[in-house]
Design an enzyme around this catalytic site. Structure first.
Site, short mmCIF file in Angstrom:
data_model
loop_
_atom_site.label_atom_id
_atom_site.label_comp_id
_atom_site.label_asym_id
_atom_site.label_seq_id
_atom_site.Cartn_x
_atom_site.Cartn_y
_atom_site.Cartn_z
N ARG A 1 35.44 -47.55 71.10
CA ARG A 1 34.92 -46.56 72.06
C ARG A 1 34.15 -47.22 73.18
O ARG A 1 34.02 -46.66 74.27
CB ARG A 1 34.04 -45.53 71.36
N ARG B 1 35.98 -44.72 66.54
CA ARG B 1 36.88 -44.30 67.62
C ARG B 1 37.77 -45.47 68.04
O ARG B 1 37.30 -46.61 68.18
CB ARG B 1 36.04 -43.83 68.81
N PHE C 1 44.43 -37.94 67.75
CA PHE C 1 44.22 -36.55 68.16
C PHE C 1 44.53 -36.30 69.62
O PHE C 1 44.43 -35.17 70.09
CB PHE C 1 42.80 -36.08 67.84
N GLU D 1 39.83 -29.43 64.61
CA GLU D 1 40.32 -30.63 63.95
C GLU D 1 39.22 -31.27 63.10
O GLU D 1 38.04 -31.07 63.35
CB GLU D 1 40.78 -31.66 64.99
N LYS E 1 31.47 -30.87 68.55
CA LYS E 1 31.53 -31.30 67.16
C LYS E 1 30.56 -30.47 66.33
O LYS E 1 29.42 -30.23 66.72
CB LYS E 1 31.21 -32.79 67.03
N GLU F 1 40.81 -41.84 65.78
CA GLU F 1 39.80 -42.49 64.95
C GLU F 1 40.50 -43.26 63.84
O GLU F 1 41.65 -42.98 63.48
CB GLU F 1 38.86 -41.46 64.33
N LYS G 1 36.57 -33.84 61.82
CA LYS G 1 35.69 -34.88 62.39
C LYS G 1 35.51 -35.93 61.29
O LYS G 1 34.85 -35.69 60.29
CB LYS G 1 34.34 -34.28 62.79
#
Length: 510
Positions: free
Chosen positions: A232, A217, A297, A210, A379, A261, A212
């Site tokens: 986050r 977040r 996501f 996916e 990531k 995000e 980034k």
């Protein structure tokens, strides 16, 4: 329990680097605490008051530390009650009442207790007891499995409450903690991956790749028409992001918990500067000139069904069903499930050409392991980046004279000690950033020197680098190569920084 017992345990914890020893010391203290003291003592050993930041400054505290009690007499319960009173003091005449409350507390403390309270209330109580250490201590004190403690903490989000639950109710009480719509869950985190090929090899073929994004977040909870949004760090920002709440309120479900995000886009659909996105989280009112777009996501709950323990593939199926409409599909994070090597590379190319950071590779069989930076999510960015703690800064020379410029960088110690210095840099700093550093750093100073300042480890900065090299100059045995500043991360605290192992992983051949 006397406050002096907590102070002694704090000193003992700070004096050892052994994670096991730290957890043992804290666990023993929790076993001796009275039921009404457990929450407060847990919070203090984790480095902050149970009541959160109380707005009491260093000067106000130290001004009342001239006289001290000759012998320990303060109890943990009495201190916690005083802090609760302090937190609730507001309105007309509150300044005088707060001063009186601080004075009464400090005068009843011994010199050692005063030193402890000053550090606790100013956010400088760093004894190396990070969340993971305290969670192990809670499990030991309550004689329950660490996995049960970690899961309850994941779902409740607060250490003091988790400790009380474990010591008062045991395993049954911990297992009774459930996801609640309207109470944020600690987010699952991704580890840095060295390359796309390495991440695909490590996780196998059953993955999703996916985008980034260069955003912030968010976790969004929907309960009927009530929608709430957290960052986050579990700070609620609902009032400042009405456009996000509106998009989620329109989804065809009664209850949901979504992970994703958000970022600000320009008219061409490309990401605006990260600072534009973060500006929306820095004020109480929404900035009409910067609209945020959400990209989800993960789905942790849907219409009464908790999905945390389901594999990611099941959660993605549920998310796809929820966002099946044409308008809702725009809320999905772009990506490809079970891609070929060529398809995965194309996702990375598409993300980069779209102005995004890279991709995240996720194992489809992994449950949602909140609060942990495991290998199930990796990531991948074309340039190595690390989130590091700013430990100090040096006065500049030449055109940078009078400016705090060369910053000292530290990686998080996974065992809970002080951040480990891994290098310095003055590269990548604009004139605007130099001005900001020079204005901001004095408020974080713990030591001043002719050459510059040492800072409390609170600010996190994102650094781009070419890699790492072995070095005897720094205590971690590793130094950054060609480090330059990308941006500061106001959305992250020191506990969110990359650890020293992430830096060591960048060593050539490592």
């Amino acid at each position: 329990m006397l406050l002096a017992e907590v102070v002694a345990a704090s000193a003992a914890v700070a004096a050892t680097r052994s994670r096991t020893a730290k957890a043992g010391l804290i666990g023993e203290l929790l076993r001796r605490a009275e039921p009404g003291e457990v929450g407060a003592v847990t919070a203090w050993l984790a480095g902050e008051p149970r009541q959160g930041r109380l707005g009491v400054g260093w000067r106000s505290l130290t001004a009342r530390a001239h006289t001290s009690a000759a012998a320990p007499g303060l109890t943990a319960a009495a201190v916690d009650a005083a802090l609760t009173e302090l937190a609730g003091t507001s309105g007309a005449g509150s300044a005088a009442r707060r001063e009186a409350a601080v004075g009464a507390l400090m005068s009843a403390a011994t010199a050692d207790e005063q030193h402890f309270l000053v550090r606790l209330l100013t956010g400088e109580l760093r004894q190396g007891a990070l969340e993971g250490v305290v969670l192990d201590a809670i499990a030991s004190a309550a004689e329950v499995p660490a996995t049960a403690v970690r899961r309850a903490f994941m779902l409740s989000g607060r250490l003091p409450e988790t400790a009380v639950t474990a010591l008062e109710g045991g395993v049954a009480a911990l297992e009774a903690v459930r996801l609640e719509v309207g109470r944020p869950v600690r987010p699952m985190l991704a580890s840095p991956g060295s390359s796309l090929d390495a991440a695909l090899t490590d996780l196998g073929g059953e993955v999703t790749v996916e985008f980034k994004l260069d955003g912030a977040r968010i976790q969004v909870h929907k309960d009927g028409d009530v929608v709430r949004v957290w960052t986050r760090t579990l700070r609620e920002v609902t009032d400042g992001v009405p456009e996000l709440a509106e998009r989620v309120r329109a989804l065809p479900c009664a209850t949901a918990v979504l992970d994703g995000e958000t970022l600000a886009l320009d008219d061409d659909g490309r990401p605006r500067a990260f600072q534009d996105t973060m500006s929306r989280f820095g004020s109480d009112a929404a900035d009409a000139g910067v609209l945020l777009s959400p990209f989800f996501f993960d789905l942790l709950h849907l219409d009464g069904r908790d999905l945390l323990d389901e594999p990611l593939e099941t959660r993605l199926d549920a998310l796809a069903g929820l966002l099946a409409g044409e308008e809702q599909a725009a809320l999905r994070m772009p990506g490809v499930r079970s891609p070929s090597t060529e398809q995965a590379a194309q996702v990375l190319d598409d993300a980069l050409s779209g102005g995004h950071e890279g991709v995240v590779v996720k194992a489809l069989d992994a449950p949602y392991a909140a609060g942990r930076r495991g290998k199930a999510w990796q990531k991948v960015k074309p340039v190595h980046t690390l989130d590091l703690v700013v430990l100090g800064a040096e006065w500049g020379y030449g055109r940078r004279s009078g400016k705090l410029s060369n910053i000292h960088l530290g990686a998080r110690d996974p065992d809970g000690g002080d951040p480990v210095m891994v290098g310095k840099t003055f590269k990548g700093m604009t004139d605007e950033l130099l001005e900001w550093q020079t204005a901001t750093f004095p408020g974080l100073v713990r030591e001043s020197h002719e050459w510059g300042v040492l800072l409390r480890p609170e600010l996190v900065v994102e650094i781009a680098l070419d890699g790492a090299q072995r070095s005897s100059r720094y205590p971690g045995g590793v130094a950054l190569r060609f480090a330059r500043v990308l941006r500061y991360r106001p959305d992250k605290g020191a506990a969110d920084a990359d650890d020293i192992e992430a830096v060591r992983a960048l060593l050539a051949g490592g």
